[in-house]
Design an enzyme around this catalytic site. Structure first.
Site, PDB file in Angstrom:
ATOM      1  CB  SER A 490      48.522 -23.984 -64.569  1.00 46.46           C
ATOM      2  OG  SER A 490      48.778 -24.317 -65.901  1.00 46.46           O
ATOM      3  CG  ASP A 501      34.357 -16.842 -67.881  1.00 49.37           C
ATOM      4  OD1 ASP A 501      34.268 -15.909 -67.049  1.00 49.37           O
ATOM      5  OD2 ASP A 501      35.394 -17.070 -68.530  1.00 49.37           O
ATOM      6  CE  LYS A 515      53.238 -21.371 -65.772  1.00 49.68           C
ATOM      7  NZ  LYS A 515      53.151 -22.081 -67.068  1.00 49.68           N
TER       8      LYS A 515
END
Length: 724
Positions: A490, A501, A515
């Site tokens: 999460s 990224d 998740k």
């Protein structure tokens, strides 16, 4: 009616289940005639009283069906195909190991398979309740049969044959009839007896233990409640949309709300039902179980004991009852007997004593350490920040306390401390971090980047919300490594994905949990519905759902990914991709990543710690791959001793690395582990070699490319990098 009559005549001698069998035959005849079990007259001599749905439950069912169809993230209608899937999921919930129902029962129930969907749309709960009542009666029959076998004496059981028993029956064929189920249950009893004999338990005690186990399960089968059937049925239904969508009965809702407020005094573990067992899903960071250190994710609890009392076997118990038994006053001790997640079979158990306490926010706080790495005459100082969860003291925040605690505020302070102490780089340890406050993940990314997006959130209407870091200040712009593992989920995945990224640092470890969905709890007229309403996406466009974050450099893990992780769950939402959002790319690691991996693999190949980890993973994998265990005493004993020798060998090899005396026996090892766990103030001087490897990767990064040094290192450290 021939099948029903045959099912009534299963035993050649009087059985404890004779009255129950008559009731079961009546139920089967009613199912075949289409008549309602709950409305029919049940034999007055029957012990089990079938449960029936209530008007409130029917209304709640209609509301649940509407919300699932029109507000869930997944666009899924209620069709004939879904009806069959609900039927299968419901049976999996009620008889997941296929030990109560026979193929004859399945054939009789098959006509309900195609009509569950249409009935669920309109609140007609009777088909689901009829299935539930039949299963409960079959459970009673099986337990009565087991008690008869035990009454006949354990010496009647033959442990010199070549028999085997399947470890996991979840995908096995249904046994053809009751006679075959009798044979299966004799094997199950033999397996239970062997497991206890191998642990040194005397037969009289084994008999007493098994009797208490089966009588406890029998008592709960007799006491089945309408709410048990409704919750099981609704969860099978809701689970078709995704594994995180579920129904909470009024009582379960109360427990859920208590857990969310962290006011519950217990052991700090999230539990769920797993067939007959209660399984540990995760440990709450900073909680008593996490600090004690022995209870692990995927352990199965088989008994619970209060201080000074005998253990209570909880196999077959309802989850809420197990939770109530574990919960208790602060500073009291509860003792759990568990089958460890890595156990080869049920014969391997361990006993864990945990002192109950309240989970305190300060014990979940981020912490720091500094390690030094000597590399060819150069010493690197690496700061390590461990974040157990993403937390925030909302009450203090709302009260206007300027010193309220939160992950981001604490990490900012720790980074300032590390910079003052002249570290060359930072390792952020997010292993076993199951997530937490979303805004904290967003703010934490902001400590390492200029202004920019951190995560995208898409709802069922395809509307996309972008969370941004609006603060242009950067708390730390030096070399960064983020450690993750399968239990990182999460909010942890949002942070790790954003760092990856942006090219702001390297992600190291194993694939994360996956998740990537957001749930909301919605009130019903009867209980609550936790429903998935949106999905997380990285700034690069890929979802964190199902796939998680794939590390730049992988390190193997002991965790069984076939049992733990989003991709191991039924009906999990798939990975997908949306448009990327513009974001800065701080550094392109593609020019150095191959060399970084090469150096990492060379270090690990020469590392005795990694060699031991590989041995342990290979050992655990072999245990998990075992599909059958022997019921021959000599074979089983030899296998048990082999497992003990392997565990002892690995443990002593690790002690040898530390220069410590080896353990002579497994009992000595386990006693030492118990003592270590009981001493919560004890510290292990040996640094986690995975953290140390994260530091070495950071040092590799500095050595490989001056561009890395100039872009990723703070200005105050640039001179040291240039000197190299």
């Amino acid at each position: 009616m021939a099948i029903a009559e045959k099912l009534m005549q299963r035993h050649t001698k009087p059985s404890r289940a004779s009255r129950v069998g008559a009731c079961t035959a009546l139920t089967l005849s009613l199912l075949m005639s289409g008549m309602s079990v709950a409305q029919a007259k049940i034999d007055d001599t029957a012990v089990y009283q079938p449960v029936a749905p209530t008007i409130d439950q029917a209304r709640a069912n209609i509301l649940i069906a509407r919300q699932l169809q029109f507000t869930h993230f997944r666009n899924l209608g209620i069709s004939d195909e879904l009806s069959g899937d609900v039927f299968d999921a419901y049976l999996k919930y009620l008889d997941g190991q296929r030990i109560y129902l026979s193929q004859q029962d399945i054939d009789l129930l098959a006509k309900a398979k195609s009509r569950l969907g249409s009935a669920l749309k309109t609140g007609q709960l009777q088909p689901g309740f009829e299935i539930y009542n039949l299963v409960q009666q079959r459970i009673i029959e099986r337990l009565q049969f087991a008690l008869n076998v035990i009454d006949n004496g354990l010496d009647e059981l033959d442990f010199n044959t070549d028999e085997r028993i399947r470890v996991d029956r979840s995908k096995a064929d249904w046994e053809p009839d009751q006679e075959a189920l009798d044979a299966l249950w004799i094997k199950r009893i033999k397996n239970a007896v062997l497991a206890q004999r191998l642990n040194g338990t005397e037969d009289d005690t084994i008999k007493d233990n098994l009797r208490r186990r089966y009588e406890g399960q029998l008592k709960r089968a007799y006491q089945a409640r309408s709410e048990d059937a409704f919750q099981a049925y609704m969860n099978a239904f809701a689970g078709m949309w995704d594994p995180h969508t579920s129904y909470f009965s009024p009582r379960t809702s109360e427990n859920f709300n208590i857990n969310m407020s962290l006011s519950l005094e217990g052991i700090g573990a999230v539990l769920q039902s797993d067939n007959e067992y209660t399984k540990v899903v995760r440990l709450v960071p900073g909680g008593p179980a996490a600090k004690q250190g022995q209870l692990q994710t995927a352990d199965r609890i088989i008994s619970v004991a209060q201080e000074g009392e005998k253990p209570v076997n909880v196999i077959g118990w309802r989850l809420d009852e197990v939770v109530d038994l574990i919960r208790g006053p602060r500073n009291s001790t509860v003792t759990l007997e568990v089958i460890p997640a890595n156990a080869a079979n049920e014969s391997v158990t361990r006993t864990i004593a945990i002192s109950r306490d309240e989970v305190k926010l300060e014990e979940q706080s981020a912490s720091k350490d500094i390690i030094e790495l000597d590399r060819s005459g150069e010493t690197y100082r690496v700061g390590v920040i461990t974040i157990p969860t993403f937390y925030a003291d909302f009450q203090a925040m709302q009260a206007g306390d300027p010193n309220y605690k939160s992950t981001t505020r604490d990490v900012r302070r720790l980074l300032d401390d590390l910079k003052e102490q002249g570290v060359d780089g930072v390792v952020m340890d997010l292993r076993n971090n199951g997530g937490g406050a979303l805004h904290e993940a967003n703010d934490l990314v902001g400590l390492f980047i200029d202004k920019g997006p951190t995560v995208q959130i898409r709802n069922a209407n395809n509307d996309v919300q972008i969370l941004n870091d609006e603060d242009p200040s950067v708390a730390y712009d030096g070399p960064l490594v983020v450690l993750v593992n399968r239990m990182s989920a999460s909010a942890s995945e949002i942070f790790a994905g954003a760092i990856q990224d942006y090219g702001r640092g390297l992600v190291v470890g194993s694939q994360t949990f996956g998740k990537g969905t957001v749930q909301a709890v919605r009130p019903l007229n009867h209980g609550q519905l936790k429903i998935t309403q949106s999905k997380f996406y990285r700034v690069s466009g890929g979802s964190t759902q199902h796939k998680g974050v794939i590390p730049d450099i992988e390190i193997p893990s002991r965790v069984d990914t076939s049992r733990i992780g989003e991709d191991a769950l039924d009906h999990a939402l798939p990975w997908d991709q949306i448009e990327a959002v513009p974001h800065t790319r701080y550094y392109d690691f593609s020019g150095v990543i191959d060399e970084l991996r090469k150096r990492h693999e060379a270090r690990f190949s020469a590392s005795p710690e990694f060699s031991l980890l590989e041995q342990e993973i290979e050992f655990l994998t072999k245990q998990r791959e075992m599909t059958y265990v022997s019921l021959n005493m000599d074979e089983r004993k030899a296998h048990h001793e082999q497992i003990e020798r392997t565990r002892l060998t690995i443990a002593n090899a690790r002690r040898e690395l530390r220069g410590e005396e080896p353990f002579k026996t497994l009992d000595e090892l386990e006693q030492w582990q118990d003592e270590q766990a009981a001493d919560l103030d004890s510290t292990d001087e040996e640094l986690d070699f995975v953290i140390r490897e994260g530091g070495h990767i950071m040092a590799d990064l500095l050595e490989l490319d001056q561009r890395t040094a100039s872009i990723l290192k703070p200005a105050q450290f640039a001179a040291k990098a240039d000197a190299r």
